[in-house]
Design a protein around this motif. Structure first.
Motif, short mmCIF file in Angstrom:
data_model
loop_
_atom_site.label_atom_id
_atom_site.label_comp_id
_atom_site.label_asym_id
_atom_site.label_seq_id
_atom_site.Cartn_x
_atom_site.Cartn_y
_atom_site.Cartn_z
N GLU A 149 0.84 -1.20 0.00
CA GLU A 149 0.00 0.00 0.00
C GLU A 149 0.87 1.25 0.00
O GLU A 149 1.97 1.26 0.56
CB GLU A 149 -0.93 -0.01 1.21
CG GLU A 149 -1.98 -1.11 1.14
CD GLU A 149 -2.93 -1.09 2.31
OE1 GLU A 149 -4.08 -1.57 2.14
OE2 GLU A 149 -2.55 -0.61 3.40
N THR A 150 0.35 2.32 -0.62
CA THR A 150 1.15 3.54 -0.77
C THR A 150 0.53 4.75 -0.11
O THR A 150 1.05 5.85 -0.22
CB THR A 150 1.33 3.86 -2.27
OG1 THR A 150 0.04 3.99 -2.88
CG2 THR A 150 2.13 2.79 -2.98
N CYS A 151 -0.59 4.58 0.60
CA CYS A 151 -1.26 5.77 1.12
C CYS A 151 -0.73 6.14 2.50
O CYS A 151 -0.31 5.30 3.29
CB CYS A 151 -2.77 5.54 1.20
SG CYS A 151 -3.25 4.20 2.27
N HIS A 194 -2.33 9.51 -1.86
CA HIS A 194 -2.33 8.23 -2.56
C HIS A 194 -3.53 7.38 -2.19
O HIS A 194 -3.44 6.17 -2.07
CB HIS A 194 -1.02 7.46 -2.31
CG HIS A 194 0.15 8.03 -3.04
ND1 HIS A 194 1.32 7.34 -3.21
CD2 HIS A 194 0.33 9.21 -3.66
CE1 HIS A 194 2.18 8.11 -3.89
NE2 HIS A 194 1.59 9.24 -4.16
N ARG A 195 -4.65 8.05 -2.03
CA ARG A 195 -5.91 7.34 -1.85
C ARG A 195 -6.70 7.40 -3.15
O ARG A 195 -6.32 8.09 -4.10
CB ARG A 195 -6.68 7.93 -0.67
CG ARG A 195 -5.93 7.72 0.65
CD ARG A 195 -6.70 8.20 1.86
NE ARG A 195 -5.89 8.03 3.07
CZ ARG A 195 -5.84 6.92 3.80
NH1 ARG A 195 -6.57 5.88 3.45
NH2 ARG A 195 -5.08 6.84 4.87
N CYS A 255 -7.29 2.95 0.32
CA CYS A 255 -5.84 3.08 0.18
C CYS A 255 -5.36 2.63 -1.20
O CYS A 255 -5.73 1.54 -1.67
CB CYS A 255 -5.16 2.24 1.26
SG CYS A 255 -3.42 2.63 1.47
N TRP A 285 -2.38 1.40 -3.85
CA TRP A 285 -1.28 0.44 -3.73
C TRP A 285 -0.40 0.55 -4.98
O TRP A 285 -0.73 1.24 -5.93
CB TRP A 285 -1.81 -0.99 -3.56
CG TRP A 285 -2.93 -1.37 -4.48
CD1 TRP A 285 -4.27 -1.31 -4.21
CD2 TRP A 285 -2.83 -1.84 -5.84
NE1 TRP A 285 -4.99 -1.70 -5.31
CE2 TRP A 285 -4.15 -2.05 -6.31
CE3 TRP A 285 -1.76 -2.10 -6.70
CZ2 TRP A 285 -4.41 -2.50 -7.60
CZ3 TRP A 285 -2.02 -2.56 -7.99
CH2 TRP A 285 -3.33 -2.76 -8.42
N LEU A 304 -6.60 -0.11 -9.66
CA LEU A 304 -7.26 0.12 -8.38
C LEU A 304 -8.73 -0.29 -8.45
O LEU A 304 -9.27 -0.89 -7.52
CB LEU A 304 -7.15 1.61 -8.00
CG LEU A 304 -5.75 2.15 -7.74
CD1 LEU A 304 -5.81 3.65 -7.46
CD2 LEU A 304 -5.06 1.43 -6.58
N THR A 331 -7.33 -6.98 -3.04
CA THR A 331 -5.90 -6.77 -2.86
C THR A 331 -5.51 -6.98 -1.41
O THR A 331 -6.11 -6.41 -0.50
CB THR A 331 -5.50 -5.34 -3.31
OG1 THR A 331 -5.78 -5.21 -4.71
CG2 THR A 331 -4.02 -5.08 -3.06
N PRO A 380 -2.62 -6.45 1.42
CA PRO A 380 -1.43 -5.61 1.62
C PRO A 380 -0.21 -6.43 2.03
O PRO A 380 -0.27 -7.24 2.96
CB PRO A 380 -1.86 -4.66 2.75
CG PRO A 380 -2.96 -5.38 3.47
CD PRO A 380 -3.65 -6.23 2.45
N LYS A 417 5.74 -3.61 3.79
CA LYS A 417 6.40 -2.57 2.99
C LYS A 417 7.85 -2.91 2.66
O LYS A 417 8.43 -2.33 1.73
CB LYS A 417 6.31 -1.23 3.71
CG LYS A 417 4.90 -0.66 3.78
CD LYS A 417 4.89 0.73 4.38
CE LYS A 417 3.47 1.27 4.52
NZ LYS A 417 2.80 1.43 3.23
#
Length: 266
Positions: free
Chosen positions: A117-119, A124-125, A146, A148, A191, A198, A200, A203
Motif C-alpha cells: 500500500e502507498t497511502c 495516494h488514496r 488506500c 497500492w 485500483l 488486494t 497488503p 512494505k
C-alpha cells in the motif's frame, strides 16, 4: 532480448522471452483499450498540435508510454501464462535486491493481488486517481480507500480466473471510453479492477519513489527486497538522483559491449 540471455546465462533461472506479436487474442475486438488507442479521438488527443487544455496536469498524460499496449498486458496475465497458478509481476524500472521466494508463502486470504500500500494520512488514496464527481465512481468506491503500488505484485491466477478479473477490467475500460472515470495509465483501472481483492504486503517487499522522491529513507532502501525507480528520474538518465543511482549501477556490467552502446555513464 534472446541474445542478451544467451550471452549472459542467468544461472539456474529459466528465461522465456515472449513476442507480443504472437498473442493472437491481443486485438481491438477483444481488448477495449486497444480499440480506444486506435480511435481517431485518441489520436487527436495525443497528436493535435493545439490543445486548449494543455496544462501541466494534462501534459503528464501525453507521455508516449500511455499509448503503449504493453502497459496493459498486466491485465492479461492468465492469457500470457495459461499454465501458471501464481505469478510475480515486476516492472522494468525495479532492482531486485533480495530473494523473493518468500512471497510464495504469503497467504493472500482469497485475494487476487498482493501489493504494498502507498497511502499515508491524506495522499495516494482513491480520490487522487479516480473522478469521484462521476456517479459510477462515487457509487462503487470509497474515496479514502488506500492506493497500492504497481511494479511488484504477487497474483493468484487461479483466483484471478474464478473472479474474472480481466472481464472486470474490460467492463470499466469500456465505460471509460471518453476518459471520464480516470484519465490514462494502468494504476487507476488497476485500483478499480482489484478493489476489495488486494492483500497488503509488508512494505519491506517493495520500496518506491526512487525516480521522484528525494526523501526516501536510506535504511528502508537497504532493507527492501525490491526498490522501484518509479517517476521520471530513472537511474540510467542524466537527471537521475545521484543519491539513489548506486543501487542500480552496482549491478550494471559497464564493460559489456551491449551496455557500452547505451552510452551510460558510471
Amino acid at each position: 532480448m534472446n541474445m542478451w540471455f544467451l550471452l549472459n546465462p542467468p544461472g539456474k533461472a529459466t528465461i522465456h522471452v515472449e513476442n507480443v506479436d504472437e498473442f493472437k487474442w491481443l486485438n481491438s475486438s477483444y481488448c477495449p483499450v486497444l480499440r480506444q488507442l486506435e480511435s481517431s479521438a485518441m489520436k487527436e488527443y495525443y497528436f493535435k498540435a493545439d490543445h486548449s487544455t494543455a496544462g501541466s496536469s494534462n501534459l503528464k498524460y501525453r507521455n508516449p508510454k500511455y499509448l503503449s499496449m504493453l502497459n496493459h498486458l498486466r491485465f492479461y496475465l492468465p492469457q500470457v501464462y495459461p499454465m501458471l497458478d501464481k505469478i510475480l509481476f515486476l516492472d522494468d524500472d525495479i532492482v531486485v535486491q533480495k530473494d523473493l521466494t518468500g512471497l510464495w508463502s504469503v497467504d493472500l486470504h482469497g485475494k487476487v493481488n498482493g501489493a504494498v500500500e502507498t497511502c499515508g494520512e491524506s495522499f495516494h488514496r482513491f480520490n487522487k486517481y479516480l473522478n469521484f464527481s462521476n456517479p459510477h465512481i462515487a457509487r462503487n468506491f470509497d474515496p479514502n480507500a488506500c492506493g497500492w503500488a504497481y511494479g511488484m505484485n504477487f497474483f493468484d491466477l487461479e483466483e484471478w480466473k474464478k473472479k474474472d478479473i480481466t472481464g472486470i477490467y474490460h467492463k470499466w475500460q469500456n465505460m471509460n471510453e471518453e476518459r471520464v472515470l480516470w484519465k490514462l495509465g494502468t494504476l487507476p483501472p488497476g485500483l478499480i479492477t482489484f478493489y476489495g481483492l488486494t492483500h497488503p504486503l509488508n512494505k519491506s517487499w517493495h520500496v518506491l519513489g526512487l525516480g521522484y522522491n528525494p526523501s526516501v529513507d536510506r535504511s528502508e532502501i537497504e532493507k527492501a527486497a525490491v526498490i522501484h525507480y518509479n517517476g521520471n528520474m530513472k537511474p540510467w538518465l542524466e537527471l537521475a538522483m545521484t543519491k539513489y543511482r548506486s543501487y542500480w549501477t552496482r549491478y550494471i556490467k559497464f564493460d559489456h559491449p551491449y551496455v557500452r552502446r547505451c552510452n551510460l555513464s558510471e
